[in-house]
Motif scaffolding. Structure first.
Motif, PDB file in Angstrom:
ATOM      1  N   VAL A 163       7.072 135.736  49.524  1.00 31.79           N
ATOM      2  CA  VAL A 163       6.692 134.350  49.718  1.00 31.79           C
ATOM      3  C   VAL A 163       7.951 133.553  50.046  1.00 31.79           C
ATOM      4  O   VAL A 163       8.984 133.722  49.383  1.00 31.79           O
ATOM      5  CB  VAL A 163       6.040 133.781  48.430  1.00 31.79           C
ATOM      6  CG1 VAL A 163       5.650 132.333  48.612  1.00 31.79           C
ATOM      7  CG2 VAL A 163       4.844 134.613  48.022  1.00 31.79           C
ATOM      8  N   GLU A 164       7.872 132.688  51.064  1.00 31.39           N
ATOM      9  CA  GLU A 164       9.036 131.867  51.381  1.00 31.39           C
ATOM     10  C   GLU A 164       8.998 130.612  50.521  1.00 31.39           C
ATOM     11  O   GLU A 164       8.018 129.872  50.502  1.00 31.39           O
ATOM     12  CB  GLU A 164       9.060 131.477  52.864  1.00 31.39           C
ATOM     13  CG  GLU A 164      10.380 130.824  53.233  1.00 31.39           C
ATOM     14  CD  GLU A 164      10.487 130.478  54.702  1.00 31.39           C
ATOM     15  OE1 GLU A 164      10.945 129.367  54.983  1.00 31.39           O
ATOM     16  OE2 GLU A 164      10.101 131.311  55.543  1.00 31.39           O
ATOM     17  N   MET A 165      10.095 130.409  49.769  1.00 27.90           N
ATOM     18  CA  MET A 165      10.186 129.277  48.869  1.00 27.90           C
ATOM     19  C   MET A 165      11.590 128.708  48.966  1.00 27.90           C
ATOM     20  O   MET A 165      12.569 129.448  48.781  1.00 27.90           O
ATOM     21  CB  MET A 165       9.898 129.767  47.447  1.00 27.90           C
ATOM     22  CG  MET A 165       9.287 128.747  46.559  1.00 27.90           C
ATOM     23  SD  MET A 165       8.586 129.586  45.145  1.00 27.90           S
ATOM     24  CE  MET A 165       9.422 128.712  43.885  1.00 27.90           C
ATOM     25  N   PHE A 166      11.709 127.437  49.242  1.00 25.26           N
ATOM     26  CA  PHE A 166      13.010 126.770  49.366  1.00 25.26           C
ATOM     27  C   PHE A 166      13.911 127.465  50.380  1.00 25.26           C
ATOM     28  O   PHE A 166      15.105 127.612  50.172  1.00 25.26           O
ATOM     29  CB  PHE A 166      13.719 126.672  48.008  1.00 25.26           C
ATOM     30  CG  PHE A 166      12.875 126.063  46.934  1.00 25.26           C
ATOM     31  CD1 PHE A 166      12.365 124.776  47.071  1.00 25.26           C
ATOM     32  CD2 PHE A 166      12.568 126.776  45.784  1.00 25.26           C
ATOM     33  CE1 PHE A 166      11.576 124.211  46.080  1.00 25.26           C
ATOM     34  CE2 PHE A 166      11.779 126.218  44.786  1.00 25.26           C
ATOM     35  CZ  PHE A 166      11.278 124.922  44.933  1.00 25.26           C
ATOM     36  N   GLY A 167      13.314 127.946  51.467  1.00 24.03           N
ATOM     37  CA  GLY A 167      14.085 128.559  52.535  1.00 24.03           C
ATOM     38  C   GLY A 167      14.531 129.983  52.265  1.00 24.03           C
ATOM     39  O   GLY A 167      15.286 130.562  53.034  1.00 24.03           O
ATOM     40  N   ARG A 168      14.077 130.591  51.168  1.00 26.73           N
ATOM     41  CA  ARG A 168      14.420 131.999  50.891  1.00 26.73           C
ATOM     42  C   ARG A 168      13.162 132.792  50.536  1.00 26.73           C
ATOM     43  O   ARG A 168      12.178 132.247  50.085  1.00 26.73           O
ATOM     44  CB  ARG A 168      15.417 132.167  49.736  1.00 26.73           C
ATOM     45  CG  ARG A 168      15.951 130.957  49.116  1.00 26.73           C
ATOM     46  CD  ARG A 168      16.745 131.234  47.886  1.00 26.73           C
ATOM     47  NE  ARG A 168      17.854 132.157  48.116  1.00 26.73           N
ATOM     48  CZ  ARG A 168      18.896 132.248  47.355  1.00 26.73           C
ATOM     49  NH1 ARG A 168      18.992 131.483  46.298  1.00 26.73           N
ATOM     50  NH2 ARG A 168      19.850 133.103  47.591  1.00 26.73           N
ATOM     51  N   GLU A 169      13.284 134.092  50.714  1.00 28.18           N
ATOM     52  CA  GLU A 169      12.168 134.987  50.405  1.00 28.18           C
ATOM     53  C   GLU A 169      12.162 135.272  48.901  1.00 28.18           C
ATOM     54  O   GLU A 169      13.189 135.585  48.319  1.00 28.18           O
ATOM     55  CB  GLU A 169      12.315 136.310  51.176  1.00 28.18           C
ATOM     56  CG  GLU A 169      12.170 136.157  52.685  1.00 28.18           C
ATOM     57  CD  GLU A 169      10.764 135.774  53.110  1.00 28.18           C
ATOM     58  OE1 GLU A 169       9.792 136.354  52.600  1.00 28.18           O
ATOM     59  OE2 GLU A 169      10.640 134.863  53.952  1.00 28.18           O
ATOM     60  N   THR A 170      11.001 135.155  48.301  1.00 29.93           N
ATOM     61  CA  THR A 170      10.827 135.435  46.882  1.00 29.93           C
ATOM     62  C   THR A 170       9.715 136.469  46.745  1.00 29.93           C
ATOM     63  O   THR A 170       8.694 136.362  47.418  1.00 29.93           O
ATOM     64  CB  THR A 170      10.422 134.151  46.119  1.00 29.93           C
ATOM     65  OG1 THR A 170      11.420 133.167  46.334  1.00 29.93           O
ATOM     66  CG2 THR A 170      10.262 134.403  44.643  1.00 29.93           C
TER      67      THR A 170
END
Length: 184
Positions: A163-170
């Motif tokens: 999932v993309e969250m705050f510009g990073r992949e999580t």
């Protein structure tokens, strides 16, 4: 869902503490000997794996989640009810008001939660998602977001998604009931 399928439910039995395994064994053998396997379907003792450290050594052990209680999946009939409550070690049904009243079954959500805590997939979910597919997350902390499936754990009823969250992949671990296909 067939009528039999819909009438089966999980019930909680109260037992003498420490006799859970004996009750399970007695109940399974009584169901077999009295030809009630069609009504008394499964007997479970909710357990979780615990890790203990003793003398510098790590040891894993199974610990009863609800000491003194046993779960039974059954189709409630007068005969099945009689057999279960008269099994040695069973002190009664939880949710029964006495005086010959039948007990209340557990809610499906309660059963799902207990089974999941034991590492058992409560319901086989047949969602045909594949690794690399983009899905919509409909439940949990990531609800409303989209993710890309990275791993499938069908036996456990879980998927892993990026999932993309705050510009990073999580990475997120999700239950099948927390996702939906985008094209649905």
């Amino acid at each position: 869902m067939s009528e039999i399928e819909s009438s089966k439910a999980w019930y909680v039995l109260h037992t003498y503490s420490g006799y859970e395994n004996k009750v399970k064994q007695n109940l399974e053998s009584r169901a077999a000997s009295m030809k009630m396997e069609d009504n008394i379907l499964q007997v479970l003792i909710p357990e979780q794996e615990t890790v203990e450290e003793k003398d510098g050594k790590t040891k894993t052990a199974m610990q009863k989640t609800f000491p003194g209680y046993v779960l039974v999946e059954m189709i409630m009939s007068d005969e099945a009810w009689y057999i279960v409550r008269n099994t040695p070690g069973v002190t009664g049904f939880v949710g029964s008001h006495g005086a010959g009243s039948k007990p209340s079954p557990l809610l499906p959500e309660e059963v799902d939660q207990i089974l999941r805590s034991m590492g058992i997939n409560p319901r086989k979910v047949d969602m045909n998602v594949e690794v690399g597919e983009v899905i919509k997350i409909v439940g949990g902390a990531f609800a409303g977001m989209e993710g890309t499936v990275t791993e499938l754990e069908r036996e456990k009823g879980k998927i892993k998604a990026s999932v993309e969250m705050f510009g990073r992949e999580t990475n997120a671990e999700l239950d099948y009931n927390q996702i939906s296909k985008i094209n649905e």
